[in-house]
Design a protein around this motif. Sequence first.
Motif, PDB file in Angstrom:
ATOM      1  N   SER A   1       1.932   9.232  -6.076  1.00 56.86           N
ATOM      2  CA  SER A   1       2.394  10.571  -5.741  1.00 56.86           C
ATOM      3  C   SER A   1       3.393  11.086  -6.784  1.00 56.86           C
ATOM      4  N   PHE A   2       4.300  10.241  -7.226  1.00 55.19           N
ATOM      5  CA  PHE A   2       5.301  10.692  -8.197  1.00 55.19           C
ATOM      6  C   PHE A   2       4.723  10.801  -9.603  1.00 55.19           C
ATOM      7  N   ARG A   3       3.778   9.955  -9.920  1.00 50.05           N
ATOM      8  CA  ARG A   3       3.240   9.959 -11.275  1.00 50.05           C
ATOM      9  C   ARG A   3       2.300  11.140 -11.507  1.00 50.05           C
TER      10      ARG A   3
ATOM     11  N   LYS B   1       1.880  13.850  -9.437  1.00 49.89           N
ATOM     12  CA  LYS B   1       2.281  15.049  -8.680  1.00 49.89           C
ATOM     13  C   LYS B   1       1.340  15.335  -7.518  1.00 49.89           C
ATOM     14  N   ARG B   2       0.996  14.302  -6.780  1.00 52.24           N
ATOM     15  CA  ARG B   2       0.151  14.465  -5.586  1.00 52.24           C
ATOM     16  C   ARG B   2       1.028  14.268  -4.354  1.00 52.24           C
ATOM     17  N   ASP B   3       1.551  15.358  -3.865  1.00 53.37           N
ATOM     18  CA  ASP B   3       2.490  15.288  -2.747  1.00 53.37           C
ATOM     19  C   ASP B   3       1.817  14.899  -1.435  1.00 53.37           C
ATOM     20  N   TYR B   4       0.529  15.084  -1.334  1.00 53.03           N
ATOM     21  CA  TYR B   4      -0.162  14.751  -0.087  1.00 53.03           C
ATOM     22  C   TYR B   4      -0.227  13.241   0.155  1.00 53.03           C
ATOM     23  N   LEU B   5       0.112  12.424  -0.817  1.00 56.16           N
ATOM     24  CA  LEU B   5       0.120  10.971  -0.614  1.00 56.16           C
ATOM     25  C   LEU B   5       1.416  10.468   0.015  1.00 56.16           C
ATOM     26  N   LEU B   6       2.408  11.346   0.165  1.00 58.69           N
ATOM     27  CA  LEU B   6       3.676  10.900   0.740  1.00 58.69           C
ATOM     28  C   LEU B   6       3.580  10.675   2.252  1.00 58.69           C
ATOM     29  N   LYS B   7       2.752  11.433   2.938  1.00 59.80           N
ATOM     30  CA  LYS B   7       2.592  11.221   4.385  1.00 59.80           C
ATOM     31  C   LYS B   7       1.926   9.887   4.700  1.00 59.80           C
ATOM     32  N   PRO B   8       0.823   9.521   4.017  1.00 58.58           N
ATOM     33  CA  PRO B   8       0.277   8.189   4.283  1.00 58.58           C
ATOM     34  C   PRO B   8       1.243   7.070   3.887  1.00 58.58           C
ATOM     35  N   ALA B   9       2.012   7.287   2.827  1.00 56.43           N
ATOM     36  CA  ALA B   9       2.988   6.268   2.416  1.00 56.43           C
ATOM     37  C   ALA B   9       4.035   6.082   3.498  1.00 56.43           C
ATOM     38  N   SER B  10       4.492   7.163   4.100  1.00 57.05           N
ATOM     39  CA  SER B  10       5.490   7.026   5.170  1.00 57.05           C
ATOM     40  C   SER B  10       4.903   6.313   6.382  1.00 57.05           C
ATOM     41  N   MET B  11       3.626   6.567   6.659  1.00 56.65           N
ATOM     42  CA  MET B  11       2.997   5.868   7.784  1.00 56.65           C
ATOM     43  C   MET B  11       2.830   4.385   7.493  1.00 56.65           C
ATOM     44  N   PHE B  12       2.489   4.034   6.248  1.00 56.09           N
ATOM     45  CA  PHE B  12       2.382   2.615   5.900  1.00 56.09           C
ATOM     46  C   PHE B  12       3.735   1.923   6.009  1.00 56.09           C
ATOM     47  N   TYR B  13       4.803   2.603   5.587  1.00 54.36           N
ATOM     48  CA  TYR B  13       6.141   2.007   5.728  1.00 54.36           C
ATOM     49  C   TYR B  13       6.529   1.863   7.205  1.00 54.36           C
ATOM     50  N   THR B  14       6.125   2.825   8.014  1.00 53.25           N
ATOM     51  CA  THR B  14       6.417   2.732   9.455  1.00 53.25           C
ATOM     52  C   THR B  14       5.668   1.579  10.082  1.00 53.25           C
ATOM     53  N   PHE B  15       4.402   1.409   9.717  1.00 54.59           N
ATOM     54  CA  PHE B  15       3.620   0.289  10.245  1.00 54.59           C
ATOM     55  C   PHE B  15       4.201  -1.058   9.793  1.00 54.59           C
ATOM     56  N   ALA B  16       4.756  -1.094   8.588  1.00 54.33           N
ATOM     57  CA  ALA B  16       5.335  -2.340   8.087  1.00 54.33           C
ATOM     58  C   ALA B  16       6.582  -2.719   8.867  1.00 54.33           C
ATOM     59  N   GLY B  17       7.274  -1.718   9.369  1.00 53.84           N
ATOM     60  CA  GLY B  17       8.493  -1.999  10.138  1.00 53.84           C
ATOM     61  C   GLY B  17       8.169  -2.553  11.475  1.00 53.84           C
TER      62      GLY B  17
ATOM     63  N   ILE C   1       0.835  -1.205   0.000  1.00 58.48           N
ATOM     64  CA  ILE C   1       0.000   0.000   0.000  1.00 58.48           C
ATOM     65  C   ILE C   1       0.871   1.257   0.000  1.00 58.48           C
ATOM     66  N   GLY C   2       1.969   1.240   0.763  1.00 60.13           N
ATOM     67  CA  GLY C   2       2.886   2.385   0.769  1.00 60.13           C
ATOM     68  C   GLY C   2       3.531   2.609  -0.586  1.00 60.13           C
ATOM     69  N   THR C   3       3.889   1.534  -1.269  1.00 58.74           N
ATOM     70  CA  THR C   3       4.490   1.661  -2.594  1.00 58.74           C
ATOM     71  C   THR C   3       3.483   2.212  -3.599  1.00 58.74           C
ATOM     72  N   ILE C   4       2.235   1.785  -3.495  1.00 55.41           N
ATOM     73  CA  ILE C   4       1.193   2.327  -4.380  1.00 55.41           C
ATOM     74  C   ILE C   4       1.026   3.830  -4.143  1.00 55.41           C
ATOM     75  N   CYS C   5       1.038   4.242  -2.884  1.00 53.24           N
ATOM     76  CA  CYS C   5       0.921   5.675  -2.574  1.00 53.24           C
ATOM     77  C   CYS C   5       2.098   6.462  -3.143  1.00 53.24           C
ATOM     78  N   VAL C   6       3.303   5.918  -3.014  1.00 59.02           N
ATOM     79  CA  VAL C   6       4.483   6.624  -3.534  1.00 59.02           C
ATOM     80  C   VAL C   6       4.425   6.717  -5.048  1.00 59.02           C
ATOM     81  N   LEU C   7       4.053   5.632  -5.716  1.00 57.16           N
ATOM     82  CA  LEU C   7       3.990   5.663  -7.176  1.00 57.16           C
ATOM     83  C   LEU C   7       2.920   6.625  -7.677  1.00 57.16           C
TER      84      LEU C   7
END
Length: 70
Positions: free
Chosen positions: A50-52, A54-70, A42-48
Motif C-alpha cells: 500500500s505504501f510503495r 500508493k494503493r490505499d485500498y489495501l489498508l483495510k485488509p491489512a487492518s483486518m489481518f492485524y486484528t485477526f492476529a491479535g 500477510i498484514g505487513t505485506i499489504c501495508v508495504l
Amino acid sequence: NCSYFKHFTPGETSEIFEVTTQKEYSISAAAIAIFSIGFVIIGTICVLLSFRKKRDYLLKPASMFYTFAG
C-alpha cells in the motif's frame, strides 16, 4: 468425616492437586500462534504494498489481518 478434605488427611493419595500438562492444549496454542504469525506477515505485506505503490485500498485488509492476529 474428612473425606471432603482429602488434602488435609495424611497418608491418603489425593487427585485434587495433581498437575498434568494436557497435550491438546499445547498443540492448539502452537497452532493459534502459527496462524497469528501468518496473519501478521500477510498484514505487513499489504501495508508495504500500500505504501510503495500508493494503493490505499489495501489498508483495510491489512487492518483486518492485524486484528485477526491479535
